[in-house]
Design a protein around this motif. Structure first.
Motif, PDB file in Angstrom:
ATOM      1  N   ASP A  29       0.931  -1.146  -0.225  1.00 19.97           N
ATOM      2  CA  ASP A  29      -0.045   0.075  -0.113  1.00 19.97           C
ATOM      3  C   ASP A  29       0.929   1.152   0.024  1.00 19.97           C
ATOM      4  O   ASP A  29       0.682   2.260  -0.649  1.00 19.97           O
ATOM      5  CB  ASP A  29      -1.065  -0.029   1.277  1.00 19.97           C
ATOM      6  CG  ASP A  29      -1.774  -1.351   1.247  1.00 19.97           C
ATOM      7  OD1 ASP A  29      -2.330  -1.577   0.240  1.00 19.97           O
ATOM      8  OD2 ASP A  29      -1.903  -1.467   2.481  1.00 19.97           O
ATOM      9  N   ASP A  32       2.412   1.755  -3.318  1.00 23.77           N
ATOM     10  CA  ASP A  32       1.462   2.163  -4.237  1.00 23.77           C
ATOM     11  C   ASP A  32       0.709   3.469  -4.080  1.00 23.77           C
ATOM     12  O   ASP A  32      -0.029   4.164  -4.947  1.00 23.77           O
ATOM     13  CB  ASP A  32       0.367   1.106  -4.801  1.00 23.77           C
ATOM     14  CG  ASP A  32       0.802   0.171  -5.135  1.00 23.77           C
ATOM     15  OD1 ASP A  32       2.189  -0.110  -5.915  1.00 23.77           O
ATOM     16  OD2 ASP A  32       0.115  -1.354  -5.301  1.00 23.77           O
ATOM     17  N   PHE A  34      -1.652   4.170  -2.070  1.00 29.77           N
ATOM     18  CA  PHE A  34      -3.019   4.044  -1.549  1.00 29.77           C
ATOM     19  C   PHE A  34      -3.291   2.779  -0.856  1.00 29.77           C
ATOM     20  O   PHE A  34      -2.462   1.814  -0.934  1.00 29.77           O
ATOM     21  CB  PHE A  34      -4.202   3.944  -2.714  1.00 29.77           C
ATOM     22  CG  PHE A  34      -4.000   3.347  -3.881  1.00 29.77           C
ATOM     23  CD1 PHE A  34      -4.363   1.960  -3.769  1.00 29.77           C
ATOM     24  CD2 PHE A  34      -3.036   3.689  -4.948  1.00 29.77           C
ATOM     25  CE1 PHE A  34      -4.299   1.147  -4.336  1.00 29.77           C
ATOM     26  CE2 PHE A  34      -3.047   2.788  -5.750  1.00 29.77           C
ATOM     27  CZ  PHE A  34      -3.474   1.537  -5.900  1.00 29.77           C
ATOM     28  N   HIS A  36      -5.101  -0.641  -0.427  1.00 33.59           N
ATOM     29  CA  HIS A  36      -5.946  -1.621  -1.375  1.00 33.59           C
ATOM     30  C   HIS A  36      -7.095  -2.249  -0.513  1.00 33.59           C
ATOM     31  O   HIS A  36      -6.515  -2.977   0.668  1.00 33.59           O
ATOM     32  CB  HIS A  36      -5.032  -2.571  -1.770  1.00 33.59           C
ATOM     33  CG  HIS A  36      -4.064  -2.423  -2.874  1.00 33.59           C
ATOM     34  ND1 HIS A  36      -3.982  -2.362  -4.204  1.00 33.59           N
ATOM     35  CD2 HIS A  36      -2.791  -1.856  -2.734  1.00 33.59           C
ATOM     36  CE1 HIS A  36      -2.934  -1.867  -4.690  1.00 33.59           C
ATOM     37  NE2 HIS A  36      -2.076  -1.537  -3.775  1.00 33.59           N
ATOM     38  N   ALA A  70     -12.038  10.181   0.417  1.00 37.53           N
ATOM     39  CA  ALA A  70     -10.683   9.464   0.089  1.00 37.53           C
ATOM     40  C   ALA A  70     -10.789   7.949  -0.279  1.00 37.53           C
ATOM     41  O   ALA A  70      -9.674   7.479  -0.819  1.00 37.53           O
ATOM     42  CB  ALA A  70     -10.058   9.639   1.462  1.00 37.53           C
ATOM     43  N   HIS A  84      -9.960   1.710  -3.385  1.00 40.80           N
ATOM     44  CA  HIS A  84      -8.599   2.254  -2.672  1.00 40.80           C
ATOM     45  C   HIS A  84      -8.682   3.390  -1.806  1.00 40.80           C
ATOM     46  O   HIS A  84      -9.499   4.469  -2.197  1.00 40.80           O
ATOM     47  CB  HIS A  84      -7.783   2.623  -4.019  1.00 40.80           C
ATOM     48  CG  HIS A  84      -7.447   1.394  -4.843  1.00 40.80           C
ATOM     49  ND1 HIS A  84      -7.351   1.712  -6.206  1.00 40.80           N
ATOM     50  CD2 HIS A  84      -7.127   0.067  -4.696  1.00 40.80           C
ATOM     51  CE1 HIS A  84      -7.020   0.615  -7.029  1.00 40.80           C
ATOM     52  NE2 HIS A  84      -7.114  -0.303  -5.882  1.00 40.80           N
ATOM     53  N   LEU A  85      -8.068   3.453  -0.924  1.00 35.40           N
ATOM     54  CA  LEU A  85      -8.071   4.434   0.053  1.00 35.40           C
ATOM     55  C   LEU A  85      -7.021   5.390   0.063  1.00 35.40           C
ATOM     56  O   LEU A  85      -5.734   4.954   0.091  1.00 35.40           O
ATOM     57  CB  LEU A  85      -8.263   4.159   1.498  1.00 35.40           C
ATOM     58  CG  LEU A  85      -8.502   5.215   2.785  1.00 35.40           C
ATOM     59  CD1 LEU A  85      -9.740   5.992   2.575  1.00 35.40           C
ATOM     60  CD2 LEU A  85      -8.294   4.400   3.996  1.00 35.40           C
ATOM     61  N   TYR A  86      -7.043   6.876  -0.238  1.00 36.60           N
ATOM     62  CA  TYR A  86      -6.032   7.706  -0.470  1.00 36.60           C
ATOM     63  C   TYR A  86      -5.823   8.647   1.052  1.00 36.60           C
ATOM     64  O   TYR A  86      -6.494   9.449   0.992  1.00 36.60           O
ATOM     65  CB  TYR A  86      -6.172   8.506  -1.455  1.00 36.60           C
ATOM     66  CG  TYR A  86      -6.022   7.782  -3.008  1.00 36.60           C
ATOM     67  CD1 TYR A  86      -4.788   7.826  -3.588  1.00 36.60           C
ATOM     68  CD2 TYR A  86      -6.767   7.265  -3.552  1.00 36.60           C
ATOM     69  CE1 TYR A  86      -4.757   6.954  -4.740  1.00 36.60           C
ATOM     70  CE2 TYR A  86      -6.960   6.463  -4.812  1.00 36.60           C
ATOM     71  CZ  TYR A  86      -5.458   6.448  -5.329  1.00 36.60           C
ATOM     72  OH  TYR A  86      -5.287   5.936  -6.436  1.00 36.60           O
TER      73      TYR A  86
END
Length: 115
Positions: A29, A32, A34, A36, A70, A84-86
């Motif tokens: 995560d 990347d 973010f 997953h 997000a 996906h959490l930003y």
């Protein structure tokens, strides 16, 4: 889209996140940019592809509606939309955590999942 989404995470990493009050993500995560997640329909395949044979894992259920803007659903594997959490995952969005044991044949045993 939202509802309940799922994260497979090593127990020790999750316990550290609980102590910190937020989950910043697993190494993949962080790489990347973010966190997953998977939907109920996707999580078994995620386990098969990315966590095969691994034990000492937890299946964490998250209220995706609590994550606001997000949380973004983006095209990934085979054209499917994955959550996906930003940003960090606040513990206030966590609904459940359950052990994700291995069966004798090496596959993960999933509980009944809510969508």
């Amino acid at each position: 889209m939202s509802g309940i989404i799922y994260k497979i995470v090593p127990t020790s990493l999750w316990r550290n996140a609980q102590a910190a009050g937020t989950f910043e993500g697993a190494p993949v995560d962080l790489a990347d940019g973010f966190i997953h997640f998977s939907t109920a329909d996707q999580v078994a395949e995620t386990a098969r592809r990315h966590f095969a044979g691994q034990d000492d894992l937890l299946l964490v259920g998250i209220d995706g509606d609590r994550l606001g803007e997000a949380l973004v659903y983006e095209t990934s594997r085979g054209g499917a939309l994955f959550p996906h959490l930003y940003g960090p995952l606040p513990m206030t969005a966590v609904l459940s955590e359950q052990a994700l044991p291995l069966s004798p044949d090496g596959r993960h045993l999933f509980p009944e999942l809510e969508a």
